[in-house]
Design an enzyme around this catalytic site. Structure first.
Site, PDB file in Angstrom:
ATOM      1  N   GLU A 117      -7.856 -11.387  -1.681  1.00 42.03           N
ATOM      2  CA  GLU A 117      -7.493 -11.567  -3.099  1.00 42.03           C
ATOM      3  C   GLU A 117      -8.281 -12.713  -3.724  1.00 42.03           C
ATOM      4  OE1 GLU A 117      -3.200 -11.441  -2.120  1.00 42.03           O
ATOM      5  OE2 GLU A 117      -3.079 -10.158  -3.896  1.00 42.03           O
ATOM      6  N   GLU A 139      -0.970  -6.116   3.415  1.00 42.13           N
ATOM      7  CA  GLU A 139       0.386  -6.661   3.263  1.00 42.13           C
ATOM      8  C   GLU A 139       1.476  -5.612   3.446  1.00 42.13           C
ATOM      9  OE1 GLU A 139      -2.187  -7.406   1.368  1.00 42.13           O
ATOM     10  OE2 GLU A 139      -2.136  -9.490   0.700  1.00 42.13           O
TER      11      GLU A 139
END
Ligand code: NAI
Length: 716
Positions: A117, A139
């Site tokens: 990210e 995730e």
């Protein structure tokens, strides 16, 4: 040492090197947040003197992602503070992203989750072209969502449709695949090349803005309200639910965050993401999955159940006896990890046939571009098909996978053992015969152990290591090393009939079959299994295993129990299995007929006669989904506690990991023992009593459970 090194060159290029002190990998913890805060402040002060920014890492990996230890502790009470913290961190990333100067991620190693990210928040991503590097947002596999802007930036980069599998399945990509997917911009052949390319990008783009910050930005592939996209999005949640069965909140929240976020500006989208993220972080499913798939699995992989004080062994030559379904798979998995294999069967022809199994698997990988022809030839070259015990000379380990017959196993043990190197190990892949009993045929029972693989061996990650009465700690430690060397997950159990996994698995299928005997509709039984989170329904899996095998195991267990002076307590499923096999000739899938019909063309379907034979419309109507689901999850969890109580299982970690990877116990629960912990141990015992009253003694809470329930103490 600072967590982020700040080096502003005379060429006005600022290099930010993430190098978190005292950690082997960079993670998004408090130290990182503080360092980022400081760094961004400094950047803002120096902005006039900065032409561009390169973000890289001093570690082997680029950035490992969120700090799971921190996330695991967040409770409902902390939710607000947690949201504030996440938004604060994202604001720093956003400040760099909108500073007007080009920001380039020079990705020198794996970047996953929060690490990727950070890269997404840069204007340009350059990755070292090294096949050991992984990129992506996994995730979801821990019950979480990419809460560092991933659900907002990825769809804005490649469109919602392309982003969905990456976000909702957590796919990890190698650099070349990532380039193809459009989630990175360039590959570099060396670290120097990577930095040179980063500088070239900065030179060519003195002013930089993300596409989504430019006026008139349009979401690639269409915004949610675009007619073509709206049509797809109308059915997407239903398709997702079909996959998750409603057991997994994370993919649902990811879809919601991405789609809702795509309808507002970036900053509002980011807030939406944080809310969903916080909801997942404090939720029970994320706790279950992170606890088991991260902390407990890491414990096991770090050798948590390996006896200490034994030097780690590297296996060089392994013999496999029996080139049938299991032996062929074991040979493949072993050779694939660089170990020489002698694959022996009664004839060279059978042994070659077993070897051809590897050839087929490898050829498939070559055709999919995952392996080169040379690599295939190399791996195959490590497998020697043989019909002669003499070829076993010098093996460090011999694993037998011949027919499930004690006498035959004794014979091959006696034949192979003398060929082992001094102190070599002999292992049996038996699925039912106690290891202590098989070890009687061994000249060195301390070097005899069970290595229970699962079918298909190349796909199934688990190996259940069974410690016989005389197996030494040293043998256990070395067997553990072998399992890890072939890249599988070892769980360690003590010897008992059915060991751990087969025993618990038996309770699952028997429970489903007994429901049929009670008159419940077979579709309801299968659906209850799936909705509880099991990968397949109990009737379907019974057909796979074959009901004749179940009969065989039962009669053997009964014989042994009676020989030991015990009394066999029949399970209600037994009568149904006997009727299916003996009265209707329906043995299972391999025989072409079981609970299901197997048409030559088309999909299998439930045998329609089951309805006439068993379904009682009154019972079927009364059956409550919750009751059926509970029965399926409870019976396995209760048997798992019995295994702990009897010392068959040694640790809660092995119980959780073994139940998920060996039996497919609903992964959302975090495993058969974590299911009890998260239900509340006392509440679980109470519910078990209700189930006992309604369905029989098999649900009676074992003493160990009652002990924990008294203090409402979780199993750890
Ligand atoms: P299989 O019937 O496919 O293969 C057995 C092989 O052993 C045959 O190729 C046979 O020719 C060979 N064999 C027989 N006598 C031999 C000898 N004296 N020397 C060398 N090879 C000999 O059986 P499968 O399914 O591979 O099972 C093997 C073992 O693995 C059994 O003990 C079984 O209980 C166990 N197992 C099976 C699982 C399964 O899902 N099928 C799962 C876990 C364990």
């Amino acid at each position: 040492m600072r967590a982020i090194r700040y080096e502003l060159g005379s060429d006005q290029i600022l290099t930010l090197t993430i190098d978190m002190p005292g950690q082997s990998a960079n993670t998004m913890n408090m130290a990182f947040r503080e360092a980022l805060n400081e760094t961004v402040n400094k950047v803002q002060g120096d902005l006039e003197n900065i032409r561009g920014i390169i973000i890289t890492s001093a570690k082997k990996t680029f950035f490992a992602g969120g700090d799971l230890k921190e996330l695991h502790k967040v409770t409902r009470d902390d939710a607000e503070a947690f949201e504030g913290m996440v938004n604060g961190l994202k604001a720093q990333m956003r400040a760099l992203e909108t500073c007007g100067k080009p920001v380039v991620a020079a990705i020198n190693g794996t970047a996953l989750g929060g690490g990727f990210e950070i890269a997404l928040a840069c204007h340009h991503r350059i990755v070292l072209d090294n096949n050991s590097i992984q990129l992506g947002l996994p995730e979801v596999t821990l019950g979480l969502l990419p809460g560092g802007g991933g659900t907002q930036r990825l769809p804005r980069m490649i469109g919602l449709e392309a982003a969905f599998p990456l976000l909702m399945e957590g796919k990890k990509l190698r650099p070349s695949a990532a380039l193809k997917a459009g989630i990175i911009d360039e590959l570099a052949v060396s670290p120097e090349d990577m930095i040179a390319k980063a500088r070239a990008f900065i030179d060519a783009n003195p002013k930089c803005q993300q596409p989504w910050d430019k006026k008139g930005f349009k979401l690639p592939g269409g915004a949610p309200h675009h007619p073509a996209m709206a049509q797809k999005l109308a059915i997407a949640p239903a398709m997702l639910k079909q996959k998750t069965k409603g057991c997994y909140p994370a993919p649902e929240r990811i879809m919601a965050a991405a789609v809702e976020g795509a309808q507002v500006g970036f900053d509002n989208g980011s807030l939406i993401e944080t809310r969903y993220f916080a909801e997942l972080v404090i939720g029970q499913v994320a706790k279950n999955m992170t606890g088991t798939f991260w902390f407990q699995l890491n414990d096991i992989n770090a050798g948590g159940s390996r006896p200490e004080g034994v030097e780690k062994e590297s296996f060089k030559k392994v013999g496999v006896l029996g080139a049938g379904m299991m032996g062929a798979g074991i040979a493949y998995s072993t050779a694939n990890r660089g170990i020489e294999v002698v694959l022996k069967d009664i004839s060279l022809e059978s042994a070659e046939k077993g070897k051809s199994y590897s050839e087929n698997l490898l050829a498939k990988q070559v055709s999919r571009g995952r392996m080169t022809e040379e690599e295939k030839v190399q791996i195959l070259g490590r497998i020697k098909a043989s019909d002669s015990a003499a070829d076993l000379e010098g093996c460090d380990l011999v694993i037998e996978a011949v027919f499930e017959d004690s006498e035959l196993k004794a014979k091959v043990t006696a034949e192979a053992e003398p060929k082992l190197v001094n102190n070599g190990i002999f292992a049996s892949n038996t699925s039912t015969i106690p290891i202590t009993q098989l070890a009687e045929a061994s000249a060195k029972p301390e070097n005899f152990i069970g290595l229970h693989f699962f079918s298909p061996v190349d796909k199934m990650m688990l190996v259940e290591i069974i410690v016989g009465e005389k197996t030494s700690d040293e043998t256990l430690a070395r067997a553990f090393d072998y399992v890890q060397q072939i890249g599988k997950i070892p769980v360690v159990v003590n010897d008992s009939r059915g060991f751990f996994t087969s025993r618990v698995f038996g309770t699952f299928v028997n429970e489903g079959i007994s429901m049929l005997g009670e008159g419940i509709h077979p579709s309801s039984i299968e659906n209850a299994g799936l909705l509880a989170g099991m990968p397949v329904g109990p009737l379907s899996i019974s057909d796979e295993v074959s009901m004749t095998l179940m009969q065989h195991i039962r009669s053997q267990s009964k014989k042994d129990m009676e020989a030991a002076g015990g009394t066999w307590k029949p399970h209600p499923a037994e009568a149904i299995i006997d009727q299916m096999v003996n009265d209707h000739g329906r043995k299972g899938k391999a025989a072409g007929a079981g609970f299901y019909e197997y048409p030559a063309k088309g999909k299998k379907y439930l045998w329609p006669e089951l309805e006439t034979l068993y379904v009682d419309s009154e019972e079927a109507r009364k059956a409550k989904l919750r009751e059926l689901k509970d029965r399926i999850l409870f019976i396995q969890a209760i048997e798992t506690v019995r295994c702990l109580e009897e010392g068959v299982l040694r640790t809660v970690e092995d119980a959780n990991i073994g139940s998920i990877f060996g039996i497919g116990y609903a992964p959302w629960t975090g495993g058969a023992i974590q299911f009890i912990n998260q239900y509340g141990v006392r509440a679980f015992a109470e519910r078990a009593r209700e189930l006992t009253a309604a369905h029989g003694e098999r649900f009676a809470p074992p003493a160990l459970l009652l002990e924990h329930a008294e203090q409402d103490k979780p199993f750890i």
